[in-house]
Design an enzyme around this catalytic site. Structure first.
Site, PDB file in Angstrom:
ATOM      1  N   HIS A 233     -45.597 -76.262  35.998  1.00  0.00           N
ATOM      2  CA  HIS A 233     -45.827 -76.136  34.551  1.00  0.00           C
ATOM      3  C   HIS A 233     -44.581 -76.592  33.806  1.00  0.00           C
ATOM      4  O   HIS A 233     -43.453 -76.396  34.271  1.00  0.00           O
ATOM      5  CB  HIS A 233     -46.129 -74.670  34.207  1.00  0.00           C
ATOM      6  CG  HIS A 233     -46.222 -74.386  32.745  1.00  0.00           C
ATOM      7  ND1 HIS A 233     -47.248 -74.857  31.953  1.00  0.00           N
ATOM      8  CD2 HIS A 233     -45.404 -73.688  31.908  1.00  0.00           C
ATOM      9  CE1 HIS A 233     -47.059 -74.454  30.711  1.00  0.00           C
ATOM     10  NE2 HIS A 233     -45.954 -73.753  30.659  1.00  0.00           N
ATOM     11  N   GLY A 238     -38.634 -75.327  29.336  1.00  0.00           N
ATOM     12  CA  GLY A 238     -38.230 -75.717  30.680  1.00  0.00           C
ATOM     13  C   GLY A 238     -39.414 -75.810  31.607  1.00  0.00           C
ATOM     14  O   GLY A 238     -40.574 -75.766  31.180  1.00  0.00           O
ATOM     15  N   GLY A 239     -39.138 -75.919  32.907  1.00  0.00           N
ATOM     16  CA  GLY A 239     -40.191 -76.084  33.892  1.00  0.00           C
ATOM     17  C   GLY A 239     -40.311 -74.896  34.819  1.00  0.00           C
ATOM     18  O   GLY A 239     -39.428 -74.038  34.901  1.00  0.00           O
ATOM     19  N   VAL A 240     -41.450 -74.857  35.532  1.00  0.00           N
ATOM     20  CA  VAL A 240     -41.685 -73.871  36.585  1.00  0.00           C
ATOM     21  C   VAL A 240     -42.043 -74.659  37.835  1.00  0.00           C
ATOM     22  O   VAL A 240     -42.926 -75.527  37.793  1.00  0.00           O
ATOM     23  CB  VAL A 240     -42.812 -72.893  36.215  1.00  0.00           C
ATOM     24  CG1 VAL A 240     -43.030 -71.880  37.332  1.00  0.00           C
ATOM     25  CG2 VAL A 240     -42.501 -72.177  34.905  1.00  0.00           C
ATOM     26  N   LYS A 255     -37.693 -71.075  38.107  1.00  0.00           N
ATOM     27  CA  LYS A 255     -37.949 -71.218  36.678  1.00  0.00           C
ATOM     28  C   LYS A 255     -36.695 -71.768  36.005  1.00  0.00           C
ATOM     29  O   LYS A 255     -35.579 -71.350  36.292  1.00  0.00           O
ATOM     30  CB  LYS A 255     -38.330 -69.872  36.057  1.00  0.00           C
ATOM     31  CG  LYS A 255     -39.618 -69.283  36.612  1.00  0.00           C
ATOM     32  CD  LYS A 255     -40.013 -68.009  35.882  1.00  0.00           C
ATOM     33  CE  LYS A 255     -40.483 -68.293  34.472  1.00  0.00           C
ATOM     34  NZ  LYS A 255     -41.034 -67.086  33.812  1.00  0.00           N
ATOM     35  N   ASP A 368     -45.427 -58.299  26.955  1.00  0.00           N
ATOM     36  CA  ASP A 368     -46.311 -59.470  26.932  1.00  0.00           C
ATOM     37  C   ASP A 368     -47.374 -59.336  28.013  1.00  0.00           C
ATOM     38  O   ASP A 368     -47.594 -60.235  28.820  1.00  0.00           O
ATOM     39  CB  ASP A 368     -45.496 -60.752  27.144  1.00  0.00           C
ATOM     40  CG  ASP A 368     -46.285 -62.018  26.786  1.00  0.00           C
ATOM     41  OD1 ASP A 368     -47.272 -61.905  26.037  1.00  0.00           O
ATOM     42  OD2 ASP A 368     -45.922 -63.103  27.271  1.00  0.00           O
TER      43      ASP A 368
END
Length: 825
Positions: A233, A238-240, A255, A368
């Site tokens: 993702h 940023g990215g995962v 992450k 969340d």
């Protein structure tokens, strides 16, 4: 969640809108101050452009982007403005701090993040001079990285090669995109990807070569012991990544956090939230519901958190596969039986509550909690992920970010935030419509009533939900989903002073030049629905549509997404000359209507079939028959099923043009395509892309032909129209579409009458009373994030479904033959 829709949810309005449309109040002083002598200042969408006198710029070249944080932006803008003025250098900047915040936010576009100011040097020599001098003036001030650009030095300056003046050319899918010229003068797409990639044919200036060399000597992750195997993702923060621990071969999750990017409503960036997640997992270490931290480090300016990889599916996915209410009636055998699903959901909720209780016992608030942040492991246990909003209970001030439908009301703090989300989970595992409660909290009672009618939840379940939500049911009021209230709500929302749209609609209004005008999302569809409901349309609204259609740039030819449909609506209101001119223009644009592979668009919504129906409606029978012949002689059928974009719409036009055999071929192709393992929404009970629209097309064919195969399909499609769950209320993609299709195919039976009544009453949870007029009703559009009045997703479509005659459930569909649907055999 649709990021496109999130990006068009600016604060301060209940409607989808251009973020720039409401940012005048907080504009930077430079956007309103008197321009330097001889300079011109003009707004350009979200930008303010300042142009020096007598400027002659090339069509393309090297441009400079200046990045800034919310704190440094005013000072950076002052410095850059003074510098550009002294050098007579064209520049533009984001008009307001709110626009900068949105661009750098968690849901902002990665390709645009960080771009606060853009400068346009005249040539390569000036490029190097400006970079050198401005770098010294800005002294390394912080700002989010511009991913599409090459960084200059240690400051907030970035550069890329691209167009200075807008030139449109064909993109990869045939649609026009911004382009630059190659050395032979050919137009090629001006690509803005997430990395610096200048055109292969471009000779790089020496200063750019030096900057590239400096970047290659930059920081790294050092002895990072994890090998990235898959990007899962990307977001603006940023990215995962899925990865392997090179020391023992186990699978891990990495992450990434980008400094100053991915901002939440409190201004925290992705790095700060990633640090919170790290701290939370350390504090929760040893509890079975939370993954364990493995590594935490900085590298190449970004931060990286590595944790245990959790094998499991998101609760959202598990619910979608298991919950029988979410499946069409004829496909419920692919889901769990109702009683078995109820027991499974209650067990999952008990496990989630145990995890929340344990978290609270360690002094933390999740902040969340929603179905995408809960994973179901293969053994049925649950795991919480994405703990970036987790904070101590002590001093907790509320949520800075939260998923729609699970975010607690303003002022909720501490453990009550998680209890509220748990109450929403108790609803959404059975009926995932909790975003409606963001506008009207008492809608939880409507959801509870629907749940109790379908699922055998235990006694006291509703009281448990109410306790978690922290409120009692509101007193019952009168129904909101009545034609009179809906029409009042539509007319109340009109904004004739705007040039981009007359009525607020879906976010798609802002993606095309004709978006605020056309039938699907614009004024034409709203006016069509009002006329069909017998509502008097102000002449000024017709003037607005005619004037806007005449002036629109970059329009499409389509029936529902372009000029042909606008022409039909104006014709029906007696504007025949204006309609004829628009239809001619639409006909001339037809060759530009192409699909992603460059093939002609044959569809009802935007292509040949829709234009053919418009021609028939306006009496241009010869031209319509020519289009039908072209379809028959080019048998490549649409590869997306459904009425609006697939071959079912093509079949309707062929039927109307007397090409019945070809119409059956198109219908069978569309129905067979729907059986393939395609992703949603093709299998949903919806009018645009699913069974509701196909039911209309099959019904039209069977009105004139005896066909056992299509009769059996017809019966199954009508059965699915009685499904209880619809994720939206709109005509194209929601409950109103199912209502319209069942009305169109009404067999007069008592069972159909009951199903129609249930579909009508099921519109009520999506209805919202206007704040300033309790007798005016609005409807939540697709994704339930904002109100919409358009035909495709909002109030106009609901009004049409409630009031339109059986033969006019959609604009300009042909009337079926008068014969009843014949029996099989």
């Amino acid at each position: 969640m649709s990021l496109r829709h999130v990006a068009h949810c600016p604060p301060g309005t209940p409607f989808y809108d251009r973020p720039a449309a409401i940012t005048g109040a907080d504009a930077f002083p430079a956007a309103t101050a008197e321009a330097p002598a001889g300079w011109t200042r003009e707004p350009m969408g979200e930008w303010t452009v300042l142009t020096p006198p007598g400027l002659e710029l090339p069509g393309q070249g090297w441009k400079i982007h200046v990045s800034a944080t919310e704190r440094t932006a005013p000072e950076v803008l002052d410095i850059v403005s003074a510098y550009c003025t002294s050098r007579s250098l064209l520049f533009k900047f984001l008009t307001s701090p709110s626009m900068l915040m949105l661009r750098n936010s968690k849901y902002g576009d990665r390709g645009s993040s960080g771009k606060f100011i853009t400068l346009y040097p005249r040539d390569e020599a000036e490029l190097e001079t400006v970079l050198t001098e401005l770098d010294a003036l800005l002294e390394g001030r912080p700002g989010p990285a511009v991913l599409s650009d090459l960084r200059w030095g240690a400051g907030p300056l970035y550069l890329r090669y691209g167009g200075f003046k807008l030139k449109l050319g064909p993109g990869p899918n045939g649609a026009p995109v911004p382009c630059i010229e190659d050395p032979e003068g050919n137009l090629v797409p001006d690509v803005r990807g997430p990395s610096f990639r200048p055109p292969a044919w471009l000779e790089l200036p020496p200063c750019v070569v030096r900057a590239l060399a400096e970047r290659s000597r930059g920081g790294s992750l050092g002895d990072f012991p994890f090998k990235i195997t898959q990007a899962l993702h990307f977001s603006n923060g940023g990215g995962v990544y899925r990865a392997t621990d090179t020391r023992d071969g186990r699978e891990v999750l990495v992450k990434e956090g980008r400094p100053h990017a991915g901002l939440d409503d409190a201004g925290a960036d992705a790095v700060e939230r990633l640090r919170r997640e790290h701290d939370a997992m350390v504090a929760l270490d040893g509890l079975p519901w939370f993954p364990r931290v493995l590594d935490w480090r900085r590298g190449a300016e970004h931060w990286f958190l590595t944790r245990e990889f959790v094998d499991g599916n998101a609760l959202t996915k598990e619910t979608a596969e298991r919950n029988p209410m979410l499946h069409p009636v004829t496909a419920r055998d692919t889901a769990m039986p109702v009683a078995e699903y109820t027991a499974w959901a209650l067990d999952v909720l008990d496990r989630i509550e145990a995890a929340v209780t344990a978290m609270h016992a360690r002094g933390l608030v999740f902040g969340d909690l929603h179905p995408n942040n809960v994973l179901i492991r293969p053994d049925g246990t649950v795991a919480f992920i994405d703990l970036e909003t987790t904070l101590p209970i002590e001093g907790h001030t509320g949520q800075a970010i939260g998923a729609p439908g699970f975010c607690a009301p303003a002022g909720t703090t501490g453990t009550a935030v998680d209890r509220y989300a748990l109450g929403c989970l108790r609803l959404s595992l059975f009926l995932p419509l909790t975003p409606v409660m963001s506008f009207t909290r008492h809608r939880s009672e409507d959801l509870l009533a629907q749940i109790a009618a379908f699922f055998p939840v235990p006694e006291g379940y509703a009281d448990q939900v109410r306790a978690d939500l922290g409120h009692a049911p509101a007193p019952a009021g009168g129904p909101l989903a009545t034609p009179e209230r809906i029409a009042t709500g539509i007319l109340t929302c009109a904004t004739p002073e705007r040039t981009d749209r007359l009525f607020p609609g879906d976010a798609d209004q802002f993606l095309h030049g004709d978006g605020g005008l056309n039938i699907a999302n614009g004024a034409a569809g709203v006016l069509w629905a009002l006329r069909g409901a017998g509502i008097t349309v102000p002449e000024a609204h017709l003037d607005w549509l005619a004037d806007a259609a005449r002036a629109v740039t970059g329009p499409r030819p389509g029936l529902y997404d372009g000029l042909a449909g606008i022409a039909c609506v104006l014709h029906d209101f007696g504007r025949t000359d204006e309609a004829a001119a628009l239809l001619d223009r639409a006909h001339g644009l037809l060759p530009t209507a192409t699909l992603r592979d460059g093939s002609p668009d044959r569809s009802l919504s935007g292509g040949i079939a829709g234009l053919g129906l418009a021609l028939l409606h306006l009496g241009e029978d010869t031209a319509a028959r020519e289009l039908a012949a072209a379809l028959v002689n080019s048998p490549t059928l649409e590869e997306r099923p459904g009425l609006l974009r697939g071959a079912s719409g093509e079949a309707l036009f062929l039927l109307a043009a007397g090409r019945d055999d070809a119409a059956r071929v198109a219908l069978v192709h569309d129905l067979e395509l729907s059986r393939q393992p395609l992703p949603t929404p093709w299998h949903r009970v919806q009018l645009a892309h699913g069974g509701a629209g196909q039911a209309i097309a099959v019904h039209h064919y069977l009105a004139a032909h005896r066909d056992p195969y299509l009769t059996a399909v017809h019966d199954a499609l009508l059965t699915d129209l009685t499904s209880q769950f619809h994720p939206a209320c709109g005509l194209f993609t929601g409950r109103a579409g199912a209502l319209a299709a069942l009305s169109c195919t009404d067999d007069g039976s008592a069972a159909t009458a009951r199903a129609l009544a249930e579909l009508r009453s099921g519109l009520e949870p999506f209805a919202v009373a206007h704040e300033n007029d309790p007798y005016a009703t609005g409807f939540l559009g697709d994704h339930l994030l904002r109100l919409s009045t358009d035909l495709a997703t909002g109030s106009a479509g609901v009004l049409a479904a409630l009031t339109a005659p059986r033969t006019a459930v959609l604009p300009y569909l042909p009337a079926p033959a008068p014969a009843a649907v014949p029996a099989a055999g």
